[in-house]
Design a protein around this motif. Sequence first.
Motif, PDB file in Angstrom:
ATOM      1  N   THR A   8       0.830  -1.205   0.000  1.00  0.00           N
ATOM      2  CA  THR A   8       0.000   0.000   0.000  1.00  0.00           C
ATOM      3  C   THR A   8       0.862   1.252   0.000  1.00  0.00           C
ATOM      4  OG1 THR A   8      -1.795   1.187   1.120  1.00  0.00           O
ATOM      5  CG2 THR A   8      -0.205   0.062   2.530  1.00  0.00           C
ATOM      6  N   PRO A  12      -6.526   6.002  -2.561  1.00  0.00           N
ATOM      7  CA  PRO A  12      -7.866   5.418  -2.434  1.00  0.00           C
ATOM      8  C   PRO A  12      -7.957   3.955  -2.869  1.00  0.00           C
ATOM      9  CG  PRO A  12      -8.041   7.666  -3.228  1.00  0.00           C
ATOM     10  CD  PRO A  12      -6.569   7.321  -3.216  1.00  0.00           C
ATOM     11  N   GLY A  13      -7.315   3.591  -3.964  1.00  0.00           N
ATOM     12  CA  GLY A  13      -7.330   2.193  -4.390  1.00  0.00           C
ATOM     13  C   GLY A  13      -6.614   1.290  -3.400  1.00  0.00           C
ATOM     14  N   GLN A  15      -6.303   1.837  -0.256  1.00  0.00           N
ATOM     15  CA  GLN A  15      -7.088   1.761   0.983  1.00  0.00           C
ATOM     16  C   GLN A  15      -8.133   0.651   0.912  1.00  0.00           C
ATOM     17  OE1 GLN A  15      -8.451   5.569   2.465  1.00  0.00           O
ATOM     18  NE2 GLN A  15      -6.484   6.503   1.982  1.00  0.00           N
ATOM     19  N   LYS A  16      -8.601   0.323  -0.280  1.00  0.00           N
ATOM     20  CA  LYS A  16      -9.513  -0.821  -0.427  1.00  0.00           C
ATOM     21  C   LYS A  16      -8.778  -2.112  -0.071  1.00  0.00           C
ATOM     22  CE  LYS A  16     -12.291   1.457  -3.964  1.00  0.00           C
ATOM     23  NZ  LYS A  16     -12.707   1.447  -5.367  1.00  0.00           N
ATOM     24  N   ALA A  17      -7.526  -2.205  -0.477  1.00  0.00           N
ATOM     25  CA  ALA A  17      -6.713  -3.372  -0.133  1.00  0.00           C
ATOM     26  C   ALA A  17      -6.456  -3.418   1.376  1.00  0.00           C
ATOM     27  CB  ALA A  17      -5.392  -3.333  -0.905  1.00  0.00           C
ATOM     28  N   GLU A  18      -6.236  -2.276   1.979  1.00  0.00           N
ATOM     29  CA  GLU A  18      -6.024  -2.222   3.425  1.00  0.00           C
ATOM     30  C   GLU A  18      -7.230  -2.774   4.178  1.00  0.00           C
ATOM     31  OE1 GLU A  18      -3.453   1.910   2.891  1.00  0.00           O
ATOM     32  OE2 GLU A  18      -5.274   1.944   4.119  1.00  0.00           O
ATOM     33  N   LYS A  19      -8.416  -2.386   3.752  1.00  0.00           N
ATOM     34  CA  LYS A  19      -9.647  -2.857   4.407  1.00  0.00           C
ATOM     35  C   LYS A  19      -9.822  -4.360   4.228  1.00  0.00           C
ATOM     36  CE  LYS A  19     -12.291   1.438   4.348  1.00  0.00           C
ATOM     37  NZ  LYS A  19     -11.430   2.430   3.810  1.00  0.00           N
ATOM     38  N   LEU A  20      -9.552  -4.854   3.029  1.00  0.00           N
ATOM     39  CA  LEU A  20      -9.668  -6.287   2.770  1.00  0.00           C
ATOM     40  C   LEU A  20      -8.660  -7.070   3.610  1.00  0.00           C
ATOM     41  CD1 LEU A  20     -10.999  -8.578   1.177  1.00  0.00           C
ATOM     42  CD2 LEU A  20      -9.268  -8.189  -0.612  1.00  0.00           C
ATOM     43  N   GLY A 116      -4.147  -2.998  -4.074  1.00  0.00           N
ATOM     44  CA  GLY A 116      -5.289  -2.329  -4.694  1.00  0.00           C
ATOM     45  C   GLY A 116      -5.268  -2.453  -6.208  1.00  0.00           C
ATOM     46  N   GLN A 119      -6.636   2.294 -10.530  1.00  0.00           N
ATOM     47  CA  GLN A 119      -7.750   3.228 -10.490  1.00  0.00           C
ATOM     48  C   GLN A 119      -7.774   4.016 -11.796  1.00  0.00           C
ATOM     49  OE1 GLN A 119      -9.878   3.266  -7.523  1.00  0.00           O
ATOM     50  NE2 GLN A 119      -8.686   1.373  -7.542  1.00  0.00           N
ATOM     51  N   ALA A 146      -7.643  -6.072  -4.639  1.00  0.00           N
ATOM     52  CA  ALA A 146      -8.899  -5.613  -4.046  1.00  0.00           C
ATOM     53  C   ALA A 146      -9.649  -4.717  -5.038  1.00  0.00           C
ATOM     54  CB  ALA A 146      -8.635  -4.854  -2.748  1.00  0.00           C
TER      55      ALA A 146
END
Length: 147
Positions: A8, A12-13, A15-20, A116, A119, A146
């Motif tokens: 990471t 923004p892209g 951060q989707k991987a971070e959440k997953l 991520g 994007q 992600a």
Amino acid sequence: MKHILLATHGTPGAQKAEKLAAQWAETFGARITVLSIINEAWGDMTCDDWLNTSDTRNKFGSYVAGEIAKEIGTVWERLKKELDGLEVNFISRGGKLEESLAKTASELKADMVIMGAWQKQQAPGFRDRFENKKLHPYMPCPMVVAP
């Protein structure tokens, strides 16, 4: 799954991987290693003609390295809060993006890499992207992109 390598840079892209990664780490009881890669290309900026003395070049190189360290530090501080309660380690590597990611995954014996997706609109200031055809041959483990 016991060890997730999360690539990471905080966009923004990413951060989707971070959440997953956080969801899967919690579900499977896995630890996360957060990887920040400093692309080797930034060093080329110190060879510009206008940097005509070694003192100027060195000062500029130190400035750029300091700015990169600040950006990584900001991402890591945010993630320390967001991933509180999970087992998390942080590392940074320099070099070619694809080689650095694959080498780190191999060294850490990661069970999975999460990153991520590309994007349509890149985050300001970020121009480096993984190239799939360069990355896939190197990967020692499964990789999840992600959405």
